[in-house]
Scaffold this motif. Structure first.
Motif, PDB file in Angstrom:
ATOM      1  N   VAL A   1       0.854  -1.185   0.000  1.00 47.87           N
ATOM      2  CA  VAL A   1       0.000   0.000   0.000  1.00 47.87           C
ATOM      3  C   VAL A   1       0.889   1.234   0.000  1.00 47.87           C
ATOM      4  O   VAL A   1       1.850   1.325   0.779  1.00 47.87           O
ATOM      5  N   TYR A   2       0.560   2.179  -0.878  1.00 49.24           N
ATOM      6  CA  TYR A   2       1.289   3.449  -0.946  1.00 49.24           C
ATOM      7  C   TYR A   2       0.267   4.565  -1.120  1.00 49.24           C
ATOM      8  O   TYR A   2      -0.532   4.547  -2.056  1.00 49.24           O
ATOM      9  N   ALA A   3       0.279   5.506  -0.199  1.00 48.10           N
ATOM     10  CA  ALA A   3      -0.707   6.586  -0.215  1.00 48.10           C
ATOM     11  C   ALA A   3      -0.028   7.929  -0.435  1.00 48.10           C
ATOM     12  O   ALA A   3       1.062   8.193   0.094  1.00 48.10           O
ATOM     13  N   ALA A   4      -0.680   8.781  -1.215  1.00 40.06           N
ATOM     14  CA  ALA A   4      -0.181  10.129  -1.480  1.00 40.06           C
ATOM     15  C   ALA A   4      -1.370  11.069  -1.612  1.00 40.06           C
ATOM     16  O   ALA A   4      -2.528  10.641  -1.640  1.00 40.06           O
ATOM     17  N   THR A   5      -1.073  12.349  -1.716  1.00 41.70           N
ATOM     18  CA  THR A   5      -2.145  13.340  -1.786  1.00 41.70           C
ATOM     19  C   THR A   5      -2.704  13.514  -3.189  1.00 41.70           C
ATOM     20  O   THR A   5      -3.803  14.046  -3.355  1.00 41.70           O
ATOM     21  N   THR A   6      -1.947  13.064  -4.211  1.00 43.55           N
ATOM     22  CA  THR A   6      -2.451  13.106  -5.585  1.00 43.55           C
ATOM     23  C   THR A   6      -2.209  11.759  -6.244  1.00 43.55           C
ATOM     24  O   THR A   6      -1.296  11.009  -5.859  1.00 43.55           O
ATOM     25  N   GLU A   7      -3.016  11.455  -7.261  1.00 47.49           N
ATOM     26  CA  GLU A   7      -2.842  10.197  -7.983  1.00 47.49           C
ATOM     27  C   GLU A   7      -1.490  10.164  -8.700  1.00 47.49           C
ATOM     28  O   GLU A   7      -0.853   9.110  -8.780  1.00 47.49           O
ATOM     29  N   LYS A   8      -1.054  11.295  -9.213  1.00 45.16           N
ATOM     30  CA  LYS A   8       0.225  11.336  -9.916  1.00 45.16           C
ATOM     31  C   LYS A   8       1.365  10.964  -8.985  1.00 45.16           C
ATOM     32  O   LYS A   8       2.238  10.158  -9.336  1.00 45.16           O
ATOM     33  N   GLU A   9       1.355  11.536  -7.790  1.00 44.12           N
ATOM     34  CA  GLU A   9       2.394  11.198  -6.814  1.00 44.12           C
ATOM     35  C   GLU A   9       2.332   9.719  -6.436  1.00 44.12           C
ATOM     36  O   GLU A   9       3.368   9.056  -6.296  1.00 44.12           O
ATOM     37  N   ALA A  10       1.128   9.211  -6.270  1.00 41.60           N
ATOM     38  CA  ALA A  10       0.962   7.830  -5.829  1.00 41.60           C
ATOM     39  C   ALA A  10       1.467   6.824  -6.855  1.00 41.60           C
ATOM     40  O   ALA A  10       1.854   5.710  -6.506  1.00 41.60           O
ATOM     41  N   VAL A  11       1.464   7.215  -8.137  1.00 39.50           N
ATOM     42  CA  VAL A  11       1.955   6.328  -9.188  1.00 39.50           C
ATOM     43  C   VAL A  11       3.433   6.555  -9.458  1.00 39.50           C
ATOM     44  O   VAL A  11       4.212   5.600  -9.561  1.00 39.50           O
ATOM     45  N   GLU A  12       3.845   7.822  -9.558  1.00 35.72           N
ATOM     46  CA  GLU A  12       5.203   8.109  -9.989  1.00 35.72           C
ATOM     47  C   GLU A  12       6.238   7.950  -8.878  1.00 35.72           C
ATOM     48  O   GLU A  12       7.348   7.479  -9.136  1.00 35.72           O
ATOM     49  N   GLU A  13       5.904   8.336  -7.656  1.00 34.56           N
ATOM     50  CA  GLU A  13       6.890   8.281  -6.574  1.00 34.56           C
ATOM     51  C   GLU A  13       7.398   6.863  -6.322  1.00 34.56           C
ATOM     52  O   GLU A  13       8.605   6.660  -6.197  1.00 34.56           O
ATOM     53  N   PRO A  14       6.529   5.862  -6.240  1.00 34.17           N
ATOM     54  CA  PRO A  14       7.027   4.514  -5.931  1.00 34.17           C
ATOM     55  C   PRO A  14       7.368   3.671  -7.146  1.00 34.17           C
ATOM     56  O   PRO A  14       7.709   2.493  -7.003  1.00 34.17           O
ATOM     57  N   ARG A  15       7.287   4.256  -8.361  1.00 35.76           N
ATOM     58  CA  ARG A  15       7.391   3.435  -9.571  1.00 35.76           C
ATOM     59  C   ARG A  15       8.690   2.640  -9.618  1.00 35.76           C
ATOM     60  O   ARG A  15       8.692   1.419  -9.803  1.00 35.76           O
ATOM     61  N   GLU A  16       9.817   3.305  -9.455  1.00 35.59           N
ATOM     62  CA  GLU A  16      11.107   2.624  -9.583  1.00 35.59           C
ATOM     63  C   GLU A  16      11.258   1.530  -8.535  1.00 35.59           C
ATOM     64  O   GLU A  16      11.686   0.417  -8.833  1.00 35.59           O
ATOM     65  N   HIS A  17      10.879   1.852  -7.312  1.00 40.27           N
ATOM     66  CA  HIS A  17      11.027   0.871  -6.236  1.00 40.27           C
ATOM     67  C   HIS A  17      10.066  -0.302  -6.412  1.00 40.27           C
ATOM     68  O   HIS A  17      10.400  -1.445  -6.075  1.00 40.27           O
TER      69      HIS A  17
ATOM     70  N   SER B   1      -9.050   6.761  -3.769  1.00 46.65           N
ATOM     71  CA  SER B   1      -8.853   5.611  -4.648  1.00 46.65           C
ATOM     72  C   SER B   1      -8.481   4.359  -3.857  1.00 46.65           C
ATOM     73  O   SER B   1      -8.850   3.244  -4.248  1.00 46.65           O
ATOM     74  N   LEU B   2      -7.789   4.522  -2.744  1.00 42.56           N
ATOM     75  CA  LEU B   2      -7.473   3.370  -1.899  1.00 42.56           C
ATOM     76  C   LEU B   2      -8.740   2.790  -1.284  1.00 42.56           C
ATOM     77  O   LEU B   2      -8.898   1.567  -1.190  1.00 42.56           O
ATOM     78  N   ILE B   3      -9.629   3.659  -0.851  1.00 42.55           N
ATOM     79  CA  ILE B   3     -10.907   3.186  -0.302  1.00 42.55           C
ATOM     80  C   ILE B   3     -11.649   2.367  -1.343  1.00 42.55           C
ATOM     81  O   ILE B   3     -12.158   1.276  -1.056  1.00 42.55           O
ATOM     82  N   ASP B   4     -11.692   2.867  -2.565  1.00 48.64           N
ATOM     83  CA  ASP B   4     -12.402   2.165  -3.633  1.00 48.64           C
ATOM     84  C   ASP B   4     -11.748   0.829  -3.959  1.00 48.64           C
ATOM     85  O   ASP B   4     -12.421  -0.203  -4.042  1.00 48.64           O
ATOM     86  N   ARG B   5     -10.416   0.841  -4.122  1.00 46.90           N
ATOM     87  CA  ARG B   5      -9.721  -0.405  -4.509  1.00 46.90           C
ATOM     88  C   ARG B   5      -9.781  -1.448  -3.405  1.00 46.90           C
ATOM     89  O   ARG B   5     -10.088  -2.622  -3.662  1.00 46.90           O
ATOM     90  N   LEU B   6      -9.509  -1.052  -2.166  1.00 47.26           N
ATOM     91  CA  LEU B   6      -9.500  -2.021  -1.075  1.00 47.26           C
ATOM     92  C   LEU B   6     -10.903  -2.548  -0.785  1.00 47.26           C
ATOM     93  O   LEU B   6     -11.075  -3.712  -0.423  1.00 47.26           O
TER      94      LEU B   6
END
Length: 326
Positions: free
Chosen positions: A230-246, A278-283
């Motif tokens: 689980v990775y949470a951020a304030t925007t969808e862009k951050e939530a996808v791009e920040e953890p992408r490499e890891h 989006s986490l609420i919806d997915r989970l």
């Protein structure tokens, strides 16, 4: 719904002492933030990845520093230890925590530790089943003998008995198709993940677990807990791009990149990344599709996420996501 966090990984560049301190800091935040459980992995002979080689000892220390949150193993690798000693250790931490211990068990999908300890991995399933039988019998606190394939016990009496009656909840990890019905027949709670299985396949396996549970005459429908990054951020862009490499590193390490991809439509079926909404919806969708009793969030699946990002995920999870799903 049970909400917990899974702690196992050591971040690159941290000392062993710092790795332990980060685990303790996150456990303390779990206690104060209202999480239900802390789950500790067991990793041997891989110091760059983890310092969690003695999860029951670590669980005991965390239990002493907390008063409310439950502490569990995810999972204790039964074939690698003596079942009588494991029974004693678990019963002891169950007492010291005053009944806040959960016993997650498995046999591990990696032969590395087996090779180092001289235990044939081909015997892991049979050793696991024999060890579990001995542990449950030992917790009765009565003299017993056992003559099996791998263990021979003569008139042993284990003390203390567990604090919880008849013993701590036992939650067994399952990954292979054959293991799910076994867990159901044994009447054990189930731990599942999405590292090696897609959601459609996992749904079928969970159904097989529940069928075996009912066929064995156990009451109810069983108990299924999902472990998921689980990775949470304030925007969808951050939530996808920040953890992408890891996250790419994480899936490569588990040889799952080609099967699992990266995202929801953009981060992979095996993860839950996004804003609180989006986490609420997915989970919620995963919970309903699998009939989950609990969700355990991996805050650092690759071992490479900064501490402040894990803490941010924990804050969003406990303050915004959990209240909407309970």
């Amino acid at each position: 719904m049970h909400f917990g966090i899974f702690l196992e990984e050591r971040r690159p560049g941290t000392s062993e002492a710092a790795a332990f301190q980060e685990t303790l800091d996150l456990a303390e935040e779990a206690e104060t933030s209202g999480l239900d459980g802390i789950w500790l992995g067991e990793i041997h002979f891989n110091p760059s990845r983890s310092v969690h080689s003695a999860p029951i000892a670590l669980a005991s220390f965390i239990a002493a520093r907390t008063q409310r949150v439950r502490v569990g193993t995810a999972v204790q690798v039964l074939p690698l230890g003596n079942p009588l000693r494991i029974a004693e250790d678990v019963a002891t931490v169950d007492h010291l925590s005053q009944g806040r211990f959960d016993f997650g068990v498995g046999r591990s999908g990696s032969p590395r530790a087996y090779d180092a300890l001289g235990v044939p991995y081909a015997e892991s399933q049979a050793r696991f089943e024999e060890s579990l039988r001995i542990i449950v019998e030992a917790w009765k606190g009565e003299p017993f003998s056992y003559h099996g394939t791998f263990y021979r016990i003569e008139k042993a009496t284990v003390s203390p008995r567990p604090y919880q009656n008849p013993h701590p909840p036992i939650r067994m990890a399952a990954n292979s198709k054959e293991t799910f019905p076994l867990v159901g027949r044994l009447g054990l709670q189930l731990f599942v993940g999405l590292r090696d299985l897609g959601l459609p396949e996992l749904r079928l396996n969970v159904a097989a677990y529940r069928k075996a549970w009912r066929d064995a005459g156990h009451p109810g429908e069983g108990d299924v807990c999902l472990r998921i990054p689980v990775y949470a951020a304030t925007t969808e862009k951050e939530a996808v791009e920040e953890p992408r490499e890891h996250t790419l590193y994480f899936f490569r390490r588990h040889a799952e990149l080609t099967r699992s991809g990266m995202g929801r439509a953009d981060t992979g079926p095996g993860v839950a990344f996004g804003t609180a909404a989006s986490l609420i919806d997915r989970l919620a969708r995963i919970r309903d599709e699998l009939g989950l009793s609990g969700i355990v969030a991996e805050l650092n699946p690759s071992g490479q996420f900064p501490m402040e990002r894990m803490q941010r995920t924990l804050r969003i999870l406990t303050r915004e996501v959990m209240p909407a799903l309970t």
